[in-house]
Write a protein that holds these residues in place. Sequence first.
Motif, PDB file in Angstrom:
ATOM      1  N   ASP A  15       1.003  -1.301   0.026  1.00 48.36           N
ATOM      2  CA  ASP A  15      -0.068  -0.014   0.033  1.00 48.36           C
ATOM      3  C   ASP A  15       0.703   1.423  -0.186  1.00 48.36           C
ATOM      4  O   ASP A  15       0.635   2.157  -0.809  1.00 48.36           O
ATOM      5  CB  ASP A  15      -0.978   0.047   1.077  1.00 48.36           C
ATOM      6  CG  ASP A  15      -2.468  -0.398   0.933  1.00 48.36           C
ATOM      7  OD1 ASP A  15      -2.556  -0.726  -0.190  1.00 48.36           O
ATOM      8  OD2 ASP A  15      -3.287  -0.020   1.841  1.00 48.36           O
ATOM      9  N   HIS A 205      -8.179  -2.186   8.566  1.00 48.43           N
ATOM     10  CA  HIS A 205      -7.180  -1.877   7.571  1.00 48.43           C
ATOM     11  C   HIS A 205      -7.793  -0.432   7.244  1.00 48.43           C
ATOM     12  O   HIS A 205      -8.788  -0.270   6.537  1.00 48.43           O
ATOM     13  CB  HIS A 205      -6.948  -2.749   6.555  1.00 48.43           C
ATOM     14  CG  HIS A 205      -6.142  -2.287   5.256  1.00 48.43           C
ATOM     15  ND1 HIS A 205      -4.995  -2.650   4.935  1.00 48.43           N
ATOM     16  CD2 HIS A 205      -6.418  -1.233   4.307  1.00 48.43           C
ATOM     17  CE1 HIS A 205      -4.260  -2.217   3.813  1.00 48.43           C
ATOM     18  NE2 HIS A 205      -5.429  -0.937   3.443  1.00 48.43           N
ATOM     19  N   HIS A 207      -7.712   3.580   5.708  1.00 46.84           N
ATOM     20  CA  HIS A 207      -7.008   4.710   5.073  1.00 46.84           C
ATOM     21  C   HIS A 207      -7.492   6.027   5.610  1.00 46.84           C
ATOM     22  O   HIS A 207      -8.481   6.045   6.462  1.00 46.84           O
ATOM     23  CB  HIS A 207      -7.605   4.640   3.535  1.00 46.84           C
ATOM     24  CG  HIS A 207      -6.870   3.251   2.924  1.00 46.84           C
ATOM     25  ND1 HIS A 207      -5.865   3.743   1.913  1.00 46.84           N
ATOM     26  CD2 HIS A 207      -6.791   2.130   2.840  1.00 46.84           C
ATOM     27  CE1 HIS A 207      -5.411   2.666   1.314  1.00 46.84           C
ATOM     28  NE2 HIS A 207      -5.859   1.620   1.795  1.00 46.84           N
ATOM     29  N   ASN A 241      -2.282   5.787   4.743  1.00 41.90           N
ATOM     30  CA  ASN A 241      -2.875   4.683   5.538  1.00 41.90           C
ATOM     31  C   ASN A 241      -2.665   5.035   6.729  1.00 41.90           C
ATOM     32  O   ASN A 241      -2.094   5.927   7.269  1.00 41.90           O
ATOM     33  CB  ASN A 241      -2.180   3.242   5.181  1.00 41.90           C
ATOM     34  CG  ASN A 241      -2.418   2.763   3.819  1.00 41.90           C
ATOM     35  OD1 ASN A 241      -2.449   3.386   2.798  1.00 41.90           O
ATOM     36  ND2 ASN A 241      -2.802   1.333   3.675  1.00 41.90           N
TER      37      ASN A 241
HETATM   38 ZN   LIG Z   1      -5.163  -0.321   1.412  1.00 46.74          ZN
END
Ligand SMILES: [Zn+2]
Length: 531
Positions: A15, A205, A207, A241
């Motif tokens: 990422d 996870h 962002h 992130n």
């Molecule tokens: Zn991601």
Amino acid sequence: MPRERLFLFDTTLRDGAQTNGVDFTLHDKLAIAALLDDLGVDYIEGGYPGANPVDTELFGRDRGLRATFTAFGMTRRPGRSTANDPGLAALLDARADAICYVAKTWDYHVRVALETTLEDNLASIRDSVRAARPKGREVLLDCEHFFDGYKANPSYALACARTAHEEGARWVVLCDTNGGTLPHEVEVIVKAVTAVVPGDHVGIHAHNDTEQAVANSLAAVRAGARQIQGTLNGLGERCGNANLVSLIGNLKLKAEYSGNFDIGVTDDKLAHLTRASRSLDEILNRAGNRHAPYVGDSAFATKAGIHASAILKDPATYEHVRPEAVGNRRKLLVSDQAGRSNVLAELERVGIAVERDDPRVVRLLDVIKEREAVGYAYEAADASFELLARRMLGRVPQYFDVTQFDVNVEQRVNAIGERVTVSMAVVKVTVGDDKLISAAEGNGPVNALDLALRKDLGKYQTYIKGLNLTDYRVRILNAGTEAVTRVLIESADENGERWTTIGVSPNIIDASFQALMDSIVYKLVKSGAPA
Ligand SMILES: [Zn+2]
């Protein structure tokens, strides 16, 4: 009550590599993996095996990591069997400890982007997790757009998570792929998931599109999730992130988390946090965020004189945690408002011993005030501050003398008809009894001057061999014809040490020259070069 284990999963190599302007080499990826491994991050995601030569090579070699090295890829494609999907085969065969699949969990995306049925997508999740079982790999499922999917069709999103868990996936990771979910929503939705998948199998996870990726990750932990995914310094496409560096600081130093959870980062390794963060910026060849929580240059910097004297009495007065805990340091800024206590504290920090009532301290303070009035900003240039202080205390040798320099910029048409601008600098230096002349071409006048200056310093040349300029910033102060230019130069050496120097002048070349000279002299002082 025993503390629960919370796992950290890093996605910097995948990422983070999506960030605009970031392009990791194999060497970079190995260096970053080593940083993460040293810190004690549990999982390191390497990328897509087979997607490009760098990742193929990364997965082909023995990386010698303690962390669980994870390959990333898609679940089997719609309408195919697992045996007949080359992408899946490459993933299953990759040299990795774990496999992280990504699957769609938003019904809208399944229909529109994947162009398949909701049932086939569930079957793809089931088949893919099942196919990894004989390979003996730990399996994770990244549920793409999980939060948006849950809002649109909760039972389908939950069915995807439940399917992966029932097939034996170690982790079901809930992704806020578009980054628009807010902490209170995350908490509610993760709680709903933990009703069908136990929390110690649920990951988050996030962002950072609403600047809340860290808060969202912590909200998920409050709701029961036990794995957090993020990147070093919050690297990642768009707004980045969840920042693992900030998360590690919070998880280790805030009682609500440190009292209830253990993470793989020990107290000793926590003191490597600042270095890890700055090393990543080093690899990216960019200036770090001075204001980054915990690890930024300014994270423990205090300016006002009254705060500074309180900090000297007890640091806890203006600090939420001890800077040493994360490997950072306290900084009392020397500025217009500075009192004696700032200057004394700064002198102590840079290792200059002086009596509290030494009259030279007052003189130094006066000089700083005079210089700051004409544009110097020593709070941003501590190497120049240190040199100024050492000079006033009579402790900087006269290593060399630049007797003359000449910089010229020429624009002309070259042999193939292109218009080019070339800069050249000539520098005359006296070192002891030696008179040296160096010339260099550069991509600009300052670059040419820098190269010429550092080309030959006689007996001092070995001391500055590892010196490098890493950042150059120019600011024009007060407008109009009276404008002066402030130049800040950041330098680094072979030991990874960094320092910033300053120059101020109506002439940009002269301002740059001052900052360059300070940088070189500072390096000589630090290296203990003989006078
Ligand atoms: Zn991601």
